[in-house]
Design a protein around this motif. Structure first.
Motif, short mmCIF file in Angstrom:
data_model
loop_
_atom_site.label_atom_id
_atom_site.label_comp_id
_atom_site.label_asym_id
_atom_site.label_seq_id
_atom_site.Cartn_x
_atom_site.Cartn_y
_atom_site.Cartn_z
N TRP A 199 0.83 -1.21 0.00
CA TRP A 199 0.00 0.00 0.00
C TRP A 199 0.86 1.26 0.00
O TRP A 199 1.96 1.30 0.57
N ASP A 200 0.32 2.33 -0.61
CA ASP A 200 0.89 3.67 -0.45
C ASP A 200 0.63 4.13 0.98
O ASP A 200 -0.47 3.92 1.51
N GLU A 251 -2.35 6.64 1.50
CA GLU A 251 -3.63 6.02 1.15
C GLU A 251 -4.10 5.07 2.25
O GLU A 251 -5.26 5.12 2.68
N ARG A 261 -7.40 5.21 4.85
CA ARG A 261 -8.36 4.12 4.97
C ARG A 261 -8.49 3.66 6.42
O ARG A 261 -9.58 3.39 6.92
#
Length: 396
Positions: A294-295, A298, A302
């Motif tokens: 994952w970034d 980001e 989330r």
């Protein structure tokens, strides 16, 4: 507006970190703190370099104080120092046990002359026992308190130390809290008291709630080492490190949802808090494997949307620009003559009606010797005589 300890006079004989930081906290809260030093000065004055001759560590530990420099080895020094203590509300000292008594400045004698005095003795190991006579620095307390076991590498088992002087600073906070309690008790009882605390006792008490949890129930002691790795919640993403933790069932569901791993929610290994605790190693490894794809920003967004406690890992330079630290006004920039702009953490406790803040820089050695003596009734001629005899040091 004056701080909550406005009108309280503190005489600080301490050196290095534990006592000085405790006294600095009292100064932040409005107390007048007079730091009594020998002509050699606090050893912290010689660690590293800084502005106006003051290293940053000394500056931070002694902000807001006044300095009286006096040679306690000279008999003529006893009278002015005793007079200063007689005018004080609090005395702090962290000499080895017995040293202040030998100087004629021990708790019994000083409290006899000033029954309202709160006398604080900070030691490394306590006043009795096989270690009481030893000199001490923070790593020694970490070694004896179990800190190195708590911090041990979970793979190699090699003991490790905290990379900060944690024992000194926890002792400082404990001492400052105890002094506030003693001041409150004095208001009710009319008398001061002698407070003794050791760095060793302080650290063990500090670690006890969860670090020593396996020792709480007598006869049912357990080694909690294998579970303490659950605190190592550092995960790598594609472009930086984060931390994220899920303790409650709701948080666990949020984490699984954020990672798009709904099949983990009811997995028997992780379906309850106790199951997640028992299987912490496996849970963390699986989480780490997912997060690395994952970034960073980001996945943090989330996780936040799902109510999962999380944050990026900041460097010490990063934190100056972090939006939450800016919003809290956690770090202040102060302008002091001779030092220019100085950056310090603001006092963490926010008083609504009696605000605390850093009001002055750390003092130059002996900077306030003469005004302190004048406040005790010494004439200009008497002060000059003490300075000429080397009993008192004044840069003026």
């Amino acid at each position: 507006m004056a701080g909550p300890l406005d009108g309280v006079r503190v005489v600080d004989f301490t050196t290095m970190v534990s006592g000085p930081v405790a006294a600095a906290m009292l100064a932040d809260q409005g107390a007048e703190v007079i730091k009594v030093e020998s002509p050699a000065g606090d050893e912290m004055r010689r660690i590293a370099t800084g502005r106006n001759g003051l290293p940053p560590g000394f500056f931070a530990c002694n902000r807001g104080k006044r300095s009286l420099c006096v040679d306690l080895k000279k008999p003529e020094a006893l009278a002015p120092v005793q007079a200063l203590i007689a005018s004080a509300d609090v005395v702090l000292q962290n000499f080895r046990p017995g040293a202040m008594d030998r100087l004629g400045l021990g708790a019994k004698a000083m409290r006899s002359a000033n029954p309202r005095l709160i006398y604080v003795s900070i030691s490394g190991f306590g006043e009795h026992g096989p270690y009481a006579h030893q000199r001490v620095y923070d790593p020694v307390i970490q070694a004896l308190s179990g800190a190195t076991d708590i911090q041990a590498d979970r793979d190699t088992k090699r003991p490790r130390m905290f990379r900060i002087i944690i024992a000194d600073k926890v002792t400082a906070v404990t001492a400052a809290q105890a002094i506030s309690s003693a001041l409150y008790a004095r208001e009710k009882r009319g008398e001061g008291q002698h407070i003794r605390l050791s760095m060793l006792d302080t650290m063990i008490a500090f670690f006890w709630p969860e670090g020593m949890g396996g020792l709480v129930y007598v006869g049912d002691e357990v080694d909690v080492t294998k579970y303490q790795g659950t605190m190592d919640l550092i995960y790598e993403t594609k472009n930086g490190y984060i931390t994220a933790g899920a303790i409650s069932d709701k948080e666990w569901r949020g984490l699984c949802t954020a990672l798009r791993k709904a099949d983990w929610i009811d997995d028997p290994r992780f379906a309850t808090t106790s199951a997640r605790f028992r299987n912490a190693g496996e849970r963390k490894a699986m989480t780490a494997e997912q997060l690395k794809h994952w970034d960073r920003d980001e996945i943090l967004a989330r996780l936040d949307a799902e109510g999962v406690p999380s944050a990026p890992l900041l460097t010490r330079l990063d934190l100056l620009d972090h939006e939450q630290i800016i919003a809290n006004d956690t770090v202040g920039i102060y302008d002091f003559d001779g030092y220019g702009q100085v950056r310090l953490a603001r006092p963490a406790a926010h008083f609504e009606d009696t605000p605390a803040d850093v009001e002055a820089p750390a003092p130059i050695l002996g900077e306030h010797s003469e005004p302190v003596l004048r406040s005790l009734g010494y004439s200009a001629a008497e002060i000059r005589s003490l300075v000429d005899a080397g009993v008192v040091v004044s840069p003026v």
